[in-house]
Write a protein that holds these residues in place. Structure first.
Motif, PDB file in Angstrom:
ATOM      1  N   LYS A  85       0.857  -1.180   0.000  1.00  0.00           N
ATOM      2  CA  LYS A  85       0.000   0.000   0.000  1.00  0.00           C
ATOM      3  C   LYS A  85       0.893   1.229   0.000  1.00  0.00           C
ATOM      4  O   LYS A  85       1.830   1.325   0.796  1.00  0.00           O
ATOM      5  N   VAL A  86       0.619   2.189  -0.908  1.00  0.00           N
ATOM      6  CA  VAL A  86       1.472   3.371  -1.048  1.00  0.00           C
ATOM      7  C   VAL A  86       0.628   4.641  -1.196  1.00  0.00           C
ATOM      8  O   VAL A  86      -0.497   4.593  -1.701  1.00  0.00           O
ATOM      9  N   PRO A  87       1.156   5.790  -0.760  1.00  0.00           N
ATOM     10  CA  PRO A  87       0.435   7.061  -0.889  1.00  0.00           C
ATOM     11  C   PRO A  87       0.909   7.838  -2.116  1.00  0.00           C
ATOM     12  O   PRO A  87       1.548   8.889  -2.005  1.00  0.00           O
ATOM     13  N   LEU A  88       0.616   7.330  -3.298  1.00  0.00           N
ATOM     14  CA  LEU A  88       1.120   7.956  -4.518  1.00  0.00           C
ATOM     15  C   LEU A  88      -0.002   8.505  -5.404  1.00  0.00           C
ATOM     16  O   LEU A  88       0.124   8.584  -6.614  1.00  0.00           O
ATOM     17  N   GLN A  89      -1.108   8.924  -4.773  1.00  0.00           N
ATOM     18  CA  GLN A  89      -2.162   9.576  -5.532  1.00  0.00           C
ATOM     19  C   GLN A  89      -1.680  10.953  -5.989  1.00  0.00           C
ATOM     20  O   GLN A  89      -0.839  11.581  -5.352  1.00  0.00           O
ATOM     21  N   CYS A  90      -2.249  11.415  -7.083  1.00  0.00           N
ATOM     22  CA  CYS A  90      -1.877  12.710  -7.636  1.00  0.00           C
ATOM     23  C   CYS A  90      -2.662  13.824  -6.947  1.00  0.00           C
ATOM     24  O   CYS A  90      -3.891  13.821  -7.001  1.00  0.00           O
ATOM     25  N   GLN A 129      -7.949  11.155  -8.453  1.00  0.00           N
ATOM     26  CA  GLN A 129      -8.510   9.878  -8.909  1.00  0.00           C
ATOM     27  C   GLN A 129      -7.467   8.971  -9.569  1.00  0.00           C
ATOM     28  O   GLN A 129      -7.750   7.804  -9.854  1.00  0.00           O
ATOM     29  N   ILE A 130      -6.259   9.499  -9.811  1.00  0.00           N
ATOM     30  CA  ILE A 130      -5.210   8.686 -10.447  1.00  0.00           C
ATOM     31  C   ILE A 130      -3.895   8.817  -9.681  1.00  0.00           C
ATOM     32  O   ILE A 130      -3.716   9.716  -8.862  1.00  0.00           O
ATOM     33  N   GLY A 131      -2.972   7.905  -9.985  1.00  0.00           N
ATOM     34  CA  GLY A 131      -1.663   7.946  -9.368  1.00  0.00           C
ATOM     35  C   GLY A 131      -0.784   9.034  -9.970  1.00  0.00           C
ATOM     36  O   GLY A 131      -1.001   9.467 -11.101  1.00  0.00           O
ATOM     37  N   CYS A 132       0.205   9.459  -9.209  1.00  0.00           N
ATOM     38  CA  CYS A 132       1.124  10.508  -9.662  1.00  0.00           C
ATOM     39  C   CYS A 132       2.302   9.869 -10.392  1.00  0.00           C
ATOM     40  O   CYS A 132       3.193   9.282  -9.768  1.00  0.00           O
ATOM     41  N   GLY A 133       2.309   9.986 -11.711  1.00  0.00           N
ATOM     42  CA  GLY A 133       3.357   9.356 -12.506  1.00  0.00           C
ATOM     43  C   GLY A 133       4.742   9.874 -12.197  1.00  0.00           C
ATOM     44  O   GLY A 133       5.694   9.093 -12.088  1.00  0.00           O
ATOM     45  N   SER A 134       4.889  11.193 -12.029  1.00  0.00           N
ATOM     46  CA  SER A 134       6.220  11.765 -11.810  1.00  0.00           C
ATOM     47  C   SER A 134       6.792  11.366 -10.456  1.00  0.00           C
ATOM     48  O   SER A 134       8.013  11.270 -10.296  1.00  0.00           O
ATOM     49  N   ALA A 135       5.929  11.122  -9.473  1.00  0.00           N
ATOM     50  CA  ALA A 135       6.403  10.668  -8.161  1.00  0.00           C
ATOM     51  C   ALA A 135       6.683   9.174  -8.150  1.00  0.00           C
ATOM     52  O   ALA A 135       7.621   8.701  -7.494  1.00  0.00           O
ATOM     53  N   ALA A 136       5.871   8.415  -8.893  1.00  0.00           N
ATOM     54  CA  ALA A 136       5.996   6.955  -8.881  1.00  0.00           C
ATOM     55  C   ALA A 136       7.129   6.437  -9.758  1.00  0.00           C
ATOM     56  O   ALA A 136       7.751   5.418  -9.436  1.00  0.00           O
ATOM     57  N   LYS A 137       7.399   7.124 -10.870  1.00  0.00           N
ATOM     58  CA  LYS A 137       8.360   6.585 -11.843  1.00  0.00           C
ATOM     59  C   LYS A 137       9.738   6.306 -11.249  1.00  0.00           C
ATOM     60  O   LYS A 137      10.272   5.194 -11.437  1.00  0.00           O
ATOM     61  N   TRP A 167       5.177  -2.503 -10.525  1.00  0.00           N
ATOM     62  CA  TRP A 167       3.970  -1.938 -11.115  1.00  0.00           C
ATOM     63  C   TRP A 167       3.244  -1.025 -10.125  1.00  0.00           C
ATOM     64  O   TRP A 167       3.287  -1.263  -8.911  1.00  0.00           O
ATOM     65  N   LEU A 168       2.562  -0.026 -10.656  1.00  0.00           N
ATOM     66  CA  LEU A 168       1.701   0.852  -9.857  1.00  0.00           C
ATOM     67  C   LEU A 168       0.275   0.710 -10.368  1.00  0.00           C
ATOM     68  O   LEU A 168       0.046   0.659 -11.583  1.00  0.00           O
ATOM     69  N   ASP A 169      -0.696   0.674  -9.450  1.00  0.00           N
ATOM     70  CA  ASP A 169      -2.081   0.634  -9.916  1.00  0.00           C
ATOM     71  C   ASP A 169      -2.544   2.037 -10.302  1.00  0.00           C
ATOM     72  O   ASP A 169      -1.924   3.045  -9.947  1.00  0.00           O
ATOM     73  N   ARG A 170      -3.605   2.106 -11.055  1.00  0.00           N
ATOM     74  CA  ARG A 170      -4.081   3.377 -11.600  1.00  0.00           C
ATOM     75  C   ARG A 170      -4.380   4.408 -10.511  1.00  0.00           C
ATOM     76  O   ARG A 170      -4.128   5.595 -10.678  1.00  0.00           O
ATOM     77  N   ALA A 171      -4.886   3.948  -9.389  1.00  0.00           N
ATOM     78  CA  ALA A 171      -5.264   4.863  -8.309  1.00  0.00           C
ATOM     79  C   ALA A 171      -4.056   5.407  -7.549  1.00  0.00           C
ATOM     80  O   ALA A 171      -4.192   6.361  -6.766  1.00  0.00           O
ATOM     81  N   GLY A 172      -2.883   4.808  -7.760  1.00  0.00           N
ATOM     82  CA  GLY A 172      -1.695   5.249  -7.045  1.00  0.00           C
ATOM     83  C   GLY A 172      -1.667   4.815  -5.589  1.00  0.00           C
ATOM     84  O   GLY A 172      -0.985   5.424  -4.763  1.00  0.00           O
ATOM     85  N   THR A 173      -2.386   3.743  -5.280  1.00  0.00           N
ATOM     86  CA  THR A 173      -2.476   3.286  -3.895  1.00  0.00           C
ATOM     87  C   THR A 173      -1.764   1.959  -3.630  1.00  0.00           C
ATOM     88  O   THR A 173      -1.623   1.559  -2.476  1.00  0.00           O
ATOM     89  N   ARG A 174      -1.331   1.270  -4.708  1.00  0.00           N
ATOM     90  CA  ARG A 174      -0.678  -0.032  -4.527  1.00  0.00           C
ATOM     91  C   ARG A 174       0.477  -0.202  -5.514  1.00  0.00           C
ATOM     92  O   ARG A 174       0.372   0.199  -6.679  1.00  0.00           O
ATOM     93  N   ILE A 175       1.533  -0.804  -5.030  1.00  0.00           N
ATOM     94  CA  ILE A 175       2.664  -1.202  -5.866  1.00  0.00           C
ATOM     95  C   ILE A 175       2.777  -2.725  -5.803  1.00  0.00           C
ATOM     96  O   ILE A 175       2.646  -3.325  -4.734  1.00  0.00           O
ATOM     97  N   ALA A 176       2.985  -3.346  -6.953  1.00  0.00           N
ATOM     98  CA  ALA A 176       3.228  -4.788  -7.018  1.00  0.00           C
ATOM     99  C   ALA A 176       4.682  -5.018  -7.412  1.00  0.00           C
ATOM    100  O   ALA A 176       5.162  -4.433  -8.388  1.00  0.00           O
ATOM    101  N   VAL A 177       5.361  -5.836  -6.653  1.00  0.00           N
ATOM    102  CA  VAL A 177       6.749  -6.201  -6.944  1.00  0.00           C
ATOM    103  C   VAL A 177       6.781  -7.667  -7.349  1.00  0.00           C
ATOM    104  O   VAL A 177       6.316  -8.532  -6.596  1.00  0.00           O
ATOM    105  N   VAL A 178       7.296  -7.944  -8.542  1.00  0.00           N
ATOM    106  CA  VAL A 178       7.424  -9.320  -9.026  1.00  0.00           C
ATOM    107  C   VAL A 178       8.886  -9.728  -8.871  1.00  0.00           C
ATOM    108  O   VAL A 178       9.785  -9.078  -9.405  1.00  0.00           O
ATOM    109  N   TRP A 179       9.099 -10.806  -8.140  1.00  0.00           N
ATOM    110  CA  TRP A 179      10.453 -11.247  -7.818  1.00  0.00           C
ATOM    111  C   TRP A 179      10.999 -12.225  -8.853  1.00  0.00           C
ATOM    112  O   TRP A 179      10.248 -12.992  -9.442  1.00  0.00           O
ATOM    113  N   LYS A 180      12.302 -12.175  -9.035  1.00  0.00           N
ATOM    114  CA  LYS A 180      12.963 -13.165  -9.879  1.00  0.00           C
ATOM    115  C   LYS A 180      12.895 -14.525  -9.193  1.00  0.00           C
ATOM    116  O   LYS A 180      12.836 -14.601  -7.958  1.00  0.00           O
TER     117      LYS A 180
END
Length: 216
Positions: free
Chosen positions: A27-32, A37-45, A61-74
């Motif tokens: 869970k992340v606080p990356l709303q714009c 209603q959407i995530g902040c691209g410049s903060a998340a990138k 990955w970031l979800d559209r709302a900017g509230t979740r990040i998914a990390v896929v592990w090797k």
């Protein structure tokens, strides 16, 4: 940039075949702030790109709302890799999602809808730019006559100018950078506004990038 893309360039569901135990969700606080209603691209990138440089991480990955990040592990990632990455994410106020909430977030991730990998969050920045530009033009229209065609052209030009800056890898959403951008926009708008409309446009910008109480 008149044909802005507002959907992910890659699908989380299609590009990722990792099993659930190789995916962590946070869970992340990356709303714009300007478009809540959407995530902040410049903060998340920078966060996502740094994650994909971490040992043991293959995708972030970031979800559209900017509230979740998914990390896929090797496949070869180990517990230490995961602890280190989780610790770094906590520095950005992230909190790992567990239990039923994780199951729901994982289901959403595998749906492939509304998730943006790495630099693909530039699409969110482009959408944000369009929202901000439309907001400023609407403020101008509320105080002066602006023909529909001219208003649409101004909105598009402003959106393109904002998006070019906010999708630049060197862009940082700090006060000085924002003020510099704001200082350049009246000259650009002057190509589409009358001289007596420029002060109105400057006041529209001074009202902020985000919505006022009577705005969406």
């Amino acid at each position: 940039m008149s044909g802005l893309l507002y959907s992910p360039l890659a699908s989380a569901g299609e590009s990722n075949t990792a099993p659930p135990d190789r995916i962590s969700l946070f869970k992340v606080p990356l709303q714009c702030p300007a478009a809540p209603q959407i995530g902040c691209g410049s903060a998340a990138k920078p966060i996502l790109l740094q994650l994909e440089r971490e040992r043991g991480v293959i995708e972030a990955w970031l979800d559209r709302a900017g509230t979740r990040i998914a990390v896929v592990w090797k496949p070869e990632s180990d517990a230490e890799n995961r602890r280190n990455v989780a610790a770094k994410l906590k520095q950005n106020d992230a909190m790992e999602i567990q239990g039923k909430s994780r199951d729901e977030a994982l289901k959403d991730f595998f749906s492939g809808k509304g998730w943006y990998r790495g630099a693909d969050v530039d699409r969110l920045s482009e959408e944000e730019a369009s929202i901000i530009a439309a907001r400023w033009v609407q403020r101008v229209k509320a105080r002066t006559t602006l023909p529909k065609e001219k208003a649409e052209t101004l909105r598009r030009v402003l959106a393109d100018a904002i998006a070019r800056r906010t999708t630049d890898d060197k862009f940082t959403p700090d006060k000085d950078t924002v003020l510099k951008l704001e200082g350049e926009l009246p000259q650009l708008a002057g190509q589409y506004l009358d001289k007596d409309q420029i002060p109105i446009f400057k006041e529209a910008i001074a009202g902020g990038w985000g919505p006022l109480p009577n705005e969406k």
